[in-house]
Design a protein around this motif. Structure first.
Motif: not given
Length: 189
Positions: A97-101, A138-144, A149-153
């Motif tokens: 998550l800490d690395l850009p896509l 990383r998602p914009i909202n940390k709560e998400e 991580v369980l979503e498809e690209f």
């Protein structure tokens, strides 16, 4: 002998998710090296083969843990002990998550940075473990984070992921044939 393990979750519903990028790299290595990952043992699916990299032959095991992400250490430890592979010859591929896509970083040891699959491995396997970290952003909202991580690209992300998966194959070949330091200089962005 080199043991290359991609982290992910088993099951159709997780197949193309961000958290399964480690499995995606194993699938790409399987195609490139013609090693079928279809044997089940040691809490993992695995395949063995000999690969020619830069004119030299290397014995390789490709593996996908069947333990789900958060218990990956169980499979890694069993594979390591079952095939008598030292920790210095283990390469673990995982999302970060800490690395850009679409970015890639090769690291030896270090903290788990909150990645539960890496944490599970570190609890059971002695460092240093070579890690190929694949940036998923990383998602914009940390709560998400869990849902993210369980979503498809998304469509706009697929090119970057396909590109980093192909670069990961080259990075892993470089780690095996030329060493970690050379691979880090060449592939860490």
């Amino acid at each position: 002998m080199h043991l290359i393990i991609g982290l992910g979750n088993i099951g159709k519903e997780y197949e193309n998710t961000r958290h399964n990028v480690g499995f995606m790299v194993i699938d790409e290595l399987s195609k490139a090296w013609k090693i079928k990952v279809n044997f089940a043992k040691f809490n993992a699916l695995y395949g063995k083969g000999t690969v020619n990299i830069s004119g030299n032959e290397y014995n390789i095991i490709l593996a996908k843990p069947l333990t789900y992400m958060n218990l990956s250490g169980r499979a890694v430890k069993q594979l390591m002990d079952g095939f008598l592979v030292p920790s210095t010859h283990i390469i673990v591929i995982h999302d970060d998550l800490d690395l850009p896509l679409g970015t890639l970083r090769i690291k030896v040891g270090g903290s788990d940075a909150g990645h539960k699959g890496v944490r599970s491995i570190k609890e059971l396997v002695e460092d240093p473990i070579i890690r190929v970290r694949i940036g998923i952003g990383r998602p914009i909202n940390k709560e998400e984070v869990v849902n993210y991580v369980l979503e498809e690209f998304g469509k706009d992300e697929k090119f970057a992921i396909l590109d980093v998966i192909k670069r990961s194959v080259k990075a892993i070949e470089t780690i095996i044939s030329k060493g970690v330091e050379v691979a880090q200089r060449e592939f860490n962005q």
